[in-house]
Structures are given as structure tokens and as C-alpha cells.
Write an enzyme that holds these catalytic residues in place. Structure first.
Site, PDB file in Angstrom:
ATOM      1  N   GLU A   1      -5.144   2.348   2.800  1.00  0.00           N
ATOM      2  CA  GLU A   1      -5.085   1.178   3.682  1.00  0.00           C
ATOM      3  C   GLU A   1      -5.225   1.574   5.140  1.00  0.00           C
ATOM      4  O   GLU A   1      -5.917   0.920   5.914  1.00  0.00           O
ATOM      5  CB  GLU A   1      -3.765   0.429   3.470  1.00  0.00           C
ATOM      6  CG  GLU A   1      -3.676  -0.902   4.196  1.00  0.00           C
ATOM      7  CD  GLU A   1      -3.057  -0.854   5.590  1.00  0.00           C
ATOM      8  OE1 GLU A   1      -3.061  -1.872   6.272  1.00  0.00           O
ATOM      9  OE2 GLU A   1      -2.565   0.228   6.007  1.00  0.00           O
ATOM     10  N   GLU A   2      -4.533   2.649   5.527  1.00  0.00           N
ATOM     11  CA  GLU A   2      -4.405   2.936   6.958  1.00  0.00           C
ATOM     12  C   GLU A   2      -5.746   3.255   7.625  1.00  0.00           C
ATOM     13  O   GLU A   2      -5.977   2.873   8.763  1.00  0.00           O
ATOM     14  CB  GLU A   2      -3.397   4.064   7.200  1.00  0.00           C
ATOM     15  CG  GLU A   2      -1.959   3.702   6.805  1.00  0.00           C
ATOM     16  CD  GLU A   2      -1.309   2.653   7.706  1.00  0.00           C
ATOM     17  OE1 GLU A   2      -1.970   2.131   8.622  1.00  0.00           O
ATOM     18  OE2 GLU A   2      -0.115   2.352   7.483  1.00  0.00           O
TER      19      GLU A   2
ATOM     20  N   ASP B   1       6.284   1.525   6.091  1.00  0.00           N
ATOM     21  CA  ASP B   1       4.864   1.131   6.081  1.00  0.00           C
ATOM     22  C   ASP B   1       4.098   2.077   5.178  1.00  0.00           C
ATOM     23  O   ASP B   1       3.592   3.091   5.631  1.00  0.00           O
ATOM     24  CB  ASP B   1       4.314   1.167   7.510  1.00  0.00           C
ATOM     25  CG  ASP B   1       2.854   0.767   7.581  1.00  0.00           C
ATOM     26  OD1 ASP B   1       2.342   0.217   6.598  1.00  0.00           O
ATOM     27  OD2 ASP B   1       2.232   1.032   8.620  1.00  0.00           O
TER      28      ASP B   1
ATOM     29  N   ASP C   1       3.547  -6.097   3.989  1.00  0.00           N
ATOM     30  CA  ASP C   1       3.190  -4.956   4.846  1.00  0.00           C
ATOM     31  C   ASP C   1       3.687  -5.205   6.269  1.00  0.00           C
ATOM     32  O   ASP C   1       3.099  -4.741   7.237  1.00  0.00           O
ATOM     33  CB  ASP C   1       1.670  -4.722   4.823  1.00  0.00           C
ATOM     34  CG  ASP C   1       1.298  -3.367   5.420  1.00  0.00           C
ATOM     35  OD1 ASP C   1       2.190  -2.502   5.571  1.00  0.00           O
ATOM     36  OD2 ASP C   1       0.114  -3.171   5.752  1.00  0.00           O
TER      37      ASP C   1
ATOM     38  N   HIS D   1       3.926   3.853  12.154  1.00  0.00           N
ATOM     39  CA  HIS D   1       2.916   4.884  12.431  1.00  0.00           C
ATOM     40  C   HIS D   1       3.460   6.082  13.216  1.00  0.00           C
ATOM     41  O   HIS D   1       2.758   6.657  14.043  1.00  0.00           O
ATOM     42  CB  HIS D   1       1.709   4.288  13.182  1.00  0.00           C
ATOM     43  CG  HIS D   1       0.957   3.269  12.391  1.00  0.00           C
ATOM     44  ND1 HIS D   1      -0.145   2.605  12.883  1.00  0.00           N
ATOM     45  CD2 HIS D   1       1.137   2.789  11.142  1.00  0.00           C
ATOM     46  CE1 HIS D   1      -0.608   1.768  11.976  1.00  0.00           C
ATOM     47  NE2 HIS D   1       0.165   1.855  10.906  1.00  0.00           N
TER      48      HIS D   1
ATOM     49  N   HIS E   1       0.849  -1.205   0.000  1.00  0.00           N
ATOM     50  CA  HIS E   1       0.000   0.000   0.000  1.00  0.00           C
ATOM     51  C   HIS E   1       0.875   1.242   0.000  1.00  0.00           C
ATOM     52  O   HIS E   1       1.882   1.291   0.692  1.00  0.00           O
ATOM     53  CB  HIS E   1      -1.013   0.000   1.145  1.00  0.00           C
ATOM     54  CG  HIS E   1      -0.472   0.167   2.534  1.00  0.00           C
ATOM     55  ND1 HIS E   1      -0.237   1.396   3.104  1.00  0.00           N
ATOM     56  CD2 HIS E   1      -0.138  -0.740   3.490  1.00  0.00           C
ATOM     57  CE1 HIS E   1       0.200   1.242   4.345  1.00  0.00           C
ATOM     58  NE2 HIS E   1       0.281  -0.041   4.606  1.00  0.00           N
TER      59      HIS E   1
HETATM   60 ZN   LIG Z   1       0.895  -0.941   6.397  1.00  0.00          ZN
END
Ligand SMILES: [Zn+2]
Ligand SMILES: *[C@@H]1O[C@H](CO)[C@@H](O)[C@H](O)[C@H]1NC(C)=O
Ligand SMILES: *[C@@H]1O[C@H](CO)[C@@H](O)[C@H](O)[C@H]1NC(C)=O
Ligand SMILES: *[C@@H]1O[C@H](CO)[C@@H](O)[C@H](O)[C@H]1NC(C)=O
Ligand SMILES: *[C@@H]1O[C@H](CO)[C@@H](O)[C@H](O)[C@H]1NC(C)=O
Ligand SMILES: *[C@@H]1O[C@H](CO)[C@@H](O)[C@H](O)[C@H]1NC(C)=O
Ligand SMILES: *[C@@H]1O[C@H](CO)[C@@H](O)[C@H](O)[C@H]1NC(C)=O
Length: 395
Positions: A247-248, A213, A275, A357, A201
Site C-alpha cells: 500500500e505505502e 499503520d 487505515d 510513517h 494493509h
Molecule cells: Zn496506511
């Protein structure tokens, strides 16, 4: 420019949550500004913020005990959960707002879900349920704080000090916004309607750059097609890359793609996502694997490739069965498609979550050769699966 086929985008609608201004200040026992990151989908505080006593719990059991004793009503609950050995177990506390709201909490601050911290708050999506224990609960603001601050608040409470926190968040939902999945492929020469699909993603959280990520996942998919093309290996089956959007906030790109294509007559042979960090092993190369959902025929073939081709080239690699190979390719498993995710076990439960994140998910996280190494593994599998006489699962 690279000469791939069918290069295009497909639109998806994505929940457009806007972070806004975020402030968390410890007011008592002393004035101290804390680093925070609101959790995706959080409601705001009232415009002037809220000042409330805080109550620290380490577990949901702690919360139930305190809640039943009336200690939670009107407080900001601080979830000081330790890392519980896996992301799946620990991240349950990131969905703890409803549980706290049930006992009358006015907001939730959660210790960041990470194995290690250098004062970095970690965001992530945290949706609300309308009820908890069959009781309607109101949506309360939720944000993450650092491990360091969470532990400090715990020590203060243990010393009998009364905690008071000021919290202000101006987040809001701004409807949906269009985004695009990015799709390109290399058409197979013999079985063009049979697909080996490689995905990652390319959206990321608004903080950091999303290099790990999940820029890494997109990079290895792209690089696999590039490398095979450079080597002149015309595949018999079509190799398709998909970079998912949205995606998130909740797999919006993958879900949209699935609903538009689930009736397609394409034969999906193998659907891959990375991922969990496209990292090479740091020590002996024996802790990397594909987590795979597939039948025994497919598992055996994938193991054979590791044992014959990868091992012969000094790469120790294994195949591990998984109920759920990855959020974005799961849907295909129901069609009998073999689904897989690349995992570096040591780094996924360690290094990956240092950066996940946060503002720190930048290019420096990926080390020299990480992407080349994982591309080598993925390209080997892709090349063989795309060219074998039988389909991967077919005996
Ligand atoms: Zn991810
Ligand atoms: C919290 O306190 C208020 C005011 O005292 C009361 O009306 C409410 O029912 C309490 N909520 C819970 C969940 O105990
Ligand atoms: C909970 O919310 C639903 C939907 O708004 C409403 O129909 C229901 O009456 C509520 N239940 C209680 C116990 O307040
Ligand atoms: C909110 O949505 C509107 C309408 O789609 C859009 O024009 C605006 O840019 C969005 N705001 C933000 C901060 O993204
Ligand atoms: C897919 O097929 C199902 C059942 O045949 C049908 O209900 C649905 O509308 C179709 N969806 C699309 C996107 O064509
Ligand atoms: C992986 O390497 C470690 C350290 O060298 C060793 O203890 C372990 O047995 C190895 N595991 C496998 C499956 O080979
Ligand atoms: C796996 O599925 C394929 C068909 O999709 C079938 O031909 C093969 O026999 C299956 N293998 C096993 C061990 O069930």
C-alpha cells in the site's frame, strides 16, 4: 487453524525502492547533523552528496516569489509548511519537489507532515511528475526533516544568516518485487456469492513496525471473523478478510486485486478498510464514525444500526457521507458496493499523525482496548450486514 475457508495468498508486484544511506548536515551557520528520512521513490544525490545553500519557504506562494526573484536556483529548498488542519492539505508539500525543481532547486527537505513532534522525521511516498507548468523538470532528491529543525532553519534565515546544507542519499529503485495479498473468509450459508469484505494493509514503511499503520486495520478485520466465529454466528453472506500488500508505495496489492477480480461475478455488498487508526474514543464516544460512500438506502440502514444496536450498548457512533471512503476499497464504489472506513475524528487529526510513517509506529501506540473496541463496532456491522434479509443498499 481457525477453520476459515478459502485461505490463500495472491501475488502482486510492488515497486521496490531501497532507502540506502541518508545524511543531512547543516554546514552553516554552524555544523549540526539533522535527522532525516528520505521520501519513498526519491532519487539519490550524486555519490559524494551535495553541498548547497538552503532556502526556507513556508508556502508555495513563498516559493514562487523567491523563484521568480532568482533566489531558488542552485539551492536546497526547505518546505517549512505548518500543519494546515488536515493531512490532505499539508501533505501537498510532500509532493513539492517538481515545483522547486522548476526554479532550479537541487534538492528538497520537507518539514514532517505531523501535528506534533518529538524530533521524529516522517517518511511517505512522493512521486515525480515529468513536467511542472508544462516545463520538463529534473527529478531532485527529497527527504523529510523534523519540525524542530525546519523551524530552526526558518529562524536562522529570518535572522539573515546564510544556510548551507550537505545532503547525501543513496536510494535507488530496484525494479519490482513480488508480495502477496492475504485472503481468508467464512462462507455464507444462504448467499455465499454475496460478500462483506473487511480490509487493512499489512505492509508498512521500512521504519517502525507499522503497528498502527496499518497493523490495527488488519487486526480488527481478523478479530471480527474470529469473534463472530467464537460466538457461533454462522453468517448468511460470506465474510472475507483481505490484508493488502504494497500500500505505502502506491496501493500495489489493492490495484492488482482489482484488476484480477473486477470482472468477477461475486456480489460485493460492503467493502471496508481501516487505515486511519483503529482507536477507541478518548472522551465521550461521540467522535467516531464510518466515512461511507453509499446510496441513501444504505446510509439510512447504517445509521439505524448505530442508533439502535450500538447506542443501546453505550457506543455513540455515526455515519458520515464521504466522496472517497478509502484508497484501497474505492474501486468497489463504482460497482455500487457500499464502501466505508473507520474514523476516530479526534485521534485521526491528532494522535495518529504523531506516529504515522515514523520509527515510532510500534505496538505501544495502540492502547489497551483500542482493538477490542473497534472490533466490537466492526463485528456488529459485519454481523448485521451479512445476515439481513435484503442487501444493504436494496430498498
Ligand atoms: Zn496506511
Ligand atoms: C539556473 O542557473 C543556471 C546557471 O546560471 C542557468 O543555466 C539556469 O537556466 C538557471 N535555472 C533556472 C530555473 O533559473
Ligand atoms: C520534454 O521531455 C520530452 C520527453 O523526454 C521531450 O519529448 C520534449 O522535447 C521535452 N521538452 C522540452 C521543452 O525540453
Ligand atoms: C534487488 O532486486 C534483486 C532482484 O530482484 C533482489 O535479489 C535483491 O534482493 C533486491 N535488493 C534489495 C536490497 O531488496
Ligand atoms: C474484464 O472485462 C473487460 C471487458 O469485458 C475485458 O476487456 C478485460 O480483459 C477483462 N479482464 C479480465 C481480467 O478478465
Ligand atoms: C461530543 O462531545 C462533546 C464534549 O462532551 C460535546 O461538546 C459535543 O456536542 C458532542 N457532539 C455530539 C455530536 O454529540
Ligand atoms: C440504492 O441502490 C439500490 C440498488 O443497488 C436500489 O435498490 C435502491 O433503491 C437505491 N436507493 C436509493 C435511495 O437510491
Amino acid at each position: 487453524a481457525q477453520g476459515f475457508n478459502n485461505v490463500h495468498t495472491e501475488e502482486a508486484q510492488i515497486e521496490n525502492w531501497i532507502r540506502g544511506e541518508e545524511v543531512a548536515t547543516l554546514k552553516a551557520p554552524r555544523e549540526y547533523p539533522m535527522a532525516i528520512l528520505g521520501l519513498g521513490a526519491s532519487v539519490p544525490t550524486p555519490p559524494g552528496g551535495i553541498t548547497a545553500p538552503a532556502f526556507v519557504v513556508d508556502t508555495f506562494d513563498d516559493l514562487d516569489q523567491a523563484g521568480k526573484a532568482g533566489k531558488i536556483n542552485g539551492t536546497i529548498v526547505v518546505y517549512n509548511e505548518p500543519w494546515l488542519g488536515s493531512y490532505g492539505q499539508t501533505v501537498a508539500y510532500r509532493s513539492g519537489a517538481d515545483h522547486a525543481s522548476y526554479y532550479g532547486a537541487v534538492a528538497v527537505l520537507i518539514r514532517s507532515v505531523t501535528t506534533f513532534s518529538i524530533y521524529t522525521p516522517h517518511t511517505g511516498v512522493a512521486n515525480y511528475a515529468p513536467t511542472f507548468n508544462n516545463v520538463n523538470v529534473s527529478r531532485i532528491p527529497q527527504a523529510s526533516i523534523t519540525v524542530e529543525d525546519s523551524m530552526m532553519l526558518r529562524r536562522m534565515q529570518d535572522r539573515g544568516q546564510s544556510l548551507q546544507i550537505y545532503l547525501k542519499m543513496t536510494s535507488y529503485e530496484n525494479g519490482t518485487t513480488p508480495g502477496s495479498n492475504i485472503i481468508f473468509e467464512w462462507t455464507g450459508s444462504v448467499f455465499p456469492n454475496e460478500y462483506v469484505v473487511l480490509t487493512g494493509h499489512f505492509d508498512s514503511w521500512d521504519v517502525g513496525q507499522g503497528a498502527m499503520d496499518d497493523g490495527g486495520g488488519c487486526a480488527i478485520a481478523w478479530n471480527t471473523l474470529t469473534a463472530l466465529k467464537k460466538l457461533g454466528f454462522q453468517p448468511k453472506r460470506t465474510i472475507r478478510a483481505i490484508f493488502w500488500v504494497g500500500e505505502e508505495m502506491g496501493d500495489y496489492g489493492a490495484d492488482s486485486y482489482w484488476s484480477n477480480h473486477k470482472n468477477s461475478t461475486e456480489n460485493w455488498i460492503f467493502a471496508f478498510e481501516s487505515d486511519q487508526g483503529a482507536f477507541m474514543p478518548s472522551g465521550p464516544a461521540n467522535n467516531t464514525y464510518f466515512a461511507v460512500k453509499g446510496n441513501a438506502t444504505a446510509m439510512q440502514r447504517l445509521e439505524d444500526i448505530a442508533a439502535s444496536v450500538l447506542a443501546a450498548n453505550g457506543i455513540l457512533f455515526s455515519i458520515q457521507p464521504a466522496d472517497n471512503a478509502g484508497g484501497e476499497v474505492n474501486n468497489w464504489a463504482d460497482l455500487g458496493t457500499v464502501t466505508a472506513n473507520y474514523v476516530n475524528d479526534e485521534k485521526f487529526h491528532g494522535y495518529y499523525f504523531f506516529f504515522h510513517h515514523t520509527n515510532a509506529d510500534t505496538m505501544t501506540v495502540l492502547k489497551e482496548e483500542d482493538l477490542d473496541y473497534v472490533t466490537a463496532v466492526l463485528a456488529t456491522y459485519t454481523h448485521i450486514i451479512a445476515n439481513m434479509d435484503k442487501r444493504l443498499s436494496v430498498a
